[in-house]
Each structure stands twice: as structure tokens, then as C-alpha cells.
Enzyme design. Structure first.
Site, short mmCIF file in Angstrom:
data_model
loop_
_atom_site.label_atom_id
_atom_site.label_comp_id
_atom_site.label_asym_id
_atom_site.label_seq_id
_atom_site.Cartn_x
_atom_site.Cartn_y
_atom_site.Cartn_z
N ARG A 121 -3.49 5.21 -10.99
CA ARG A 121 -4.16 4.08 -11.61
C ARG A 121 -5.18 3.50 -10.65
O ARG A 121 -4.85 3.10 -9.54
CB ARG A 121 -3.13 3.01 -12.00
N THR A 125 -10.22 -0.81 -11.89
CA THR A 125 -10.39 -0.72 -13.35
C THR A 125 -9.07 -0.65 -14.10
O THR A 125 -9.02 -0.87 -15.30
CB THR A 125 -11.21 0.54 -13.71
N ASP A 217 6.24 -1.77 -5.66
CA ASP A 217 5.61 -0.47 -5.83
C ASP A 217 6.62 0.62 -5.50
O ASP A 217 7.03 0.79 -4.35
CB ASP A 217 4.39 -0.36 -4.92
N ASP A 220 5.48 3.23 -2.78
CA ASP A 220 5.48 2.70 -1.42
C ASP A 220 6.89 2.49 -0.90
O ASP A 220 7.20 2.77 0.26
CB ASP A 220 4.72 1.37 -1.37
#
Length: 226
Positions: A121, A125, A217, A220
Site C-alpha cells: 500500500r 495514495t 503494523d 514491522d
């Protein structure tokens, strides 16, 4: 072609969120998800528990895999016994976060074929970008379990499903740990033939398109990066 798994009648261990989405309520899944939500869970423990979650999810989602009989010689006699027809199953993790969860699936289904999908992603945007896709052949004859820990905006998941369909896939289910209502809405609208299995549907997305309360996340936290 393998039919979509059907978990109707599984008793108290699932909730039907909508016509395409099931929330798995197995106590082990609920407990382990709570463990990795905690900010105090370190990388090593997070990665291990995600893998364990994948194993339990694999059991839940493969109840309807086809089996065939094979000849087996036990210490006492010859017999025909059931065995999985795993050539018809394909695991498809979305890199990179999906790989940690898919390891739990492959631990318990080691003969399953494994494909890899690279889609990310764009943080500006928020649109999905394809960068890699390597899948086994005969996708039209396989049950494909698309795997990603989080279903946030639904952009990456929807794009990955389209990538699979463009390569011939006909039967796809999507396994994830935590989903946002926005992501579920997008995937079900754009792909009404795909069933979603998750452990929790959280409240919403924040202004940065992260799931709240979520778990941060997943990539991560799995690999110790930021």
C-alpha cells in the site's frame, strides 16, 4: 474444482459478520490474538504467536479439504486409509507480513503448494501496488487460501484477489487475524465470490488507515522493523 469451505454448523466457535465474512471464535485464537495486541509483546514472541495462530486457523479452514484413500502397511496389517489430497490446496501469503502467518499453515499442511504475492500500500495514495506474483499451475483446480494478517482498507487484499483471478483462480478464501469494517466492505463488494475468515472485526480505521484498536503494523512487529 474445490468448493468453498462451509463452516455452517461449527457450533459456538464462529460468528457470521455478513454473508461472506466469518469471525472465528476458537478460544485459542482469541487468547493468542489478545497476546499479540499488547505493545509489550516483543518481536520474538509476536512472530512465534502469529505462527501458532496460523496453525490453529489452518485447522479451522481445512475441515472440508478433499481426501483420498491410500494403501498403508501398519505393523499388523495392510489397509486403505484416508489422506489429504493436498495437491489441490495452495497457500498464497501476501508479502511480507503474510509470510509469518502462512508459516503456521504450512507447518500443519506441509504438502500444500505455496505461491507468493507482492503487493503493498502506497503510504501517500493508499493505493495498492503490485510488484511480484509467483503461483503454481492449474489455479482453476485449487482451493487458494490468501493469507495476510490485517484487512485494513481492503485495497491490497482486493488487488491480490484480482491478481489471482487474472491467473485463473476460481476458488479463493481470505484468512486474516484482524479486519476493519471498511476493508470487509470493499473486499465483499469487489469480490462477492470470496469468503473472508478473521479472528476479530475491530472498530474502524484511523486517519492513517491503521486499524483501531488493532495491533500496529504486523509486518514491522513480525520482523522488528519500523
Amino acid at each position: 474444482m474445490i468448493e468453498q469451505p462451509n463452516i455452517e454448523g461449527y457450533g459456538p466457535y464462529y460468528t457470521k459478520y455478513n454473508e461472506q465474512t466469518y469471525i472465528l471464535k476458537h478460544p485459542l485464537l482469541q487468547h493468542k490474538l489478545t497476546s499479540i495486541r499488547s505493545v509489550e509483546t516483543n518481536t520474538d514472541m509476536f512472530r512465534r504467536i502469529v505462527r501458532e495462530i496460523g496453525t490453529v486457523m489452518a485447522v479451522e479452514l481445512t475441515r472440508h479439504l478433499p481426501i483420498k484413500n491410500k494403501s498403508v502397511e501398519t505393523p499388523l496389517a495392510q489397509m486403505f486409509a484416508p489422506t489429504l489430497d493436498c495437491k489441490k490446496l495452495c497457500l498464497a501469503p501476501i508479502m511480507r507480513a503474510g509470510m509469518g502467518l502462512s508459516e503456521g499453515f504450512s507447518d500443519i499442511i506441509p504438502l500444500a503448494r505455496i505461491g507468493h504475492i507482492g503487493v503493498y500500500r502506497d503510504h501517500e495514495t493508499l493505493q495498492p501496488k503490485e510488484y511480484f506474483c509467483k503461483m503454481p499451475g492449474n489455479l482453476d483446480q485449487r482451493l487458494i487460501i490468501l493469507i495476510d494478517p490485517m484487512l485494513a482498507t481492503g485495497g491490497s487484499a482486493s488487488a491480490a484477489i484480482s491478481m489471482l483471478k487474472n491467473r485463473g483462480a476460481a476458488t479463493i478464501i481470505f484468512a486474516n487475524m484482524v479486519a476493519a469494517p471498511e476493508g470487509i466492505d470493499r473486499v465483499t463488494k469487489e469480490h462477492p465470490d470470496v469468503t473472508i475468515y478473521t479472528i476479530a472485526v475491530d472498530e474502524c480505521l484511523d486517519e492513517n488507515a491503521y486499524i483501531v484498536p488493532g495491533l500496529g503494523d504486523a509486518g514491522d512487529r513480525t520482523y522488528g522493523t519500523r
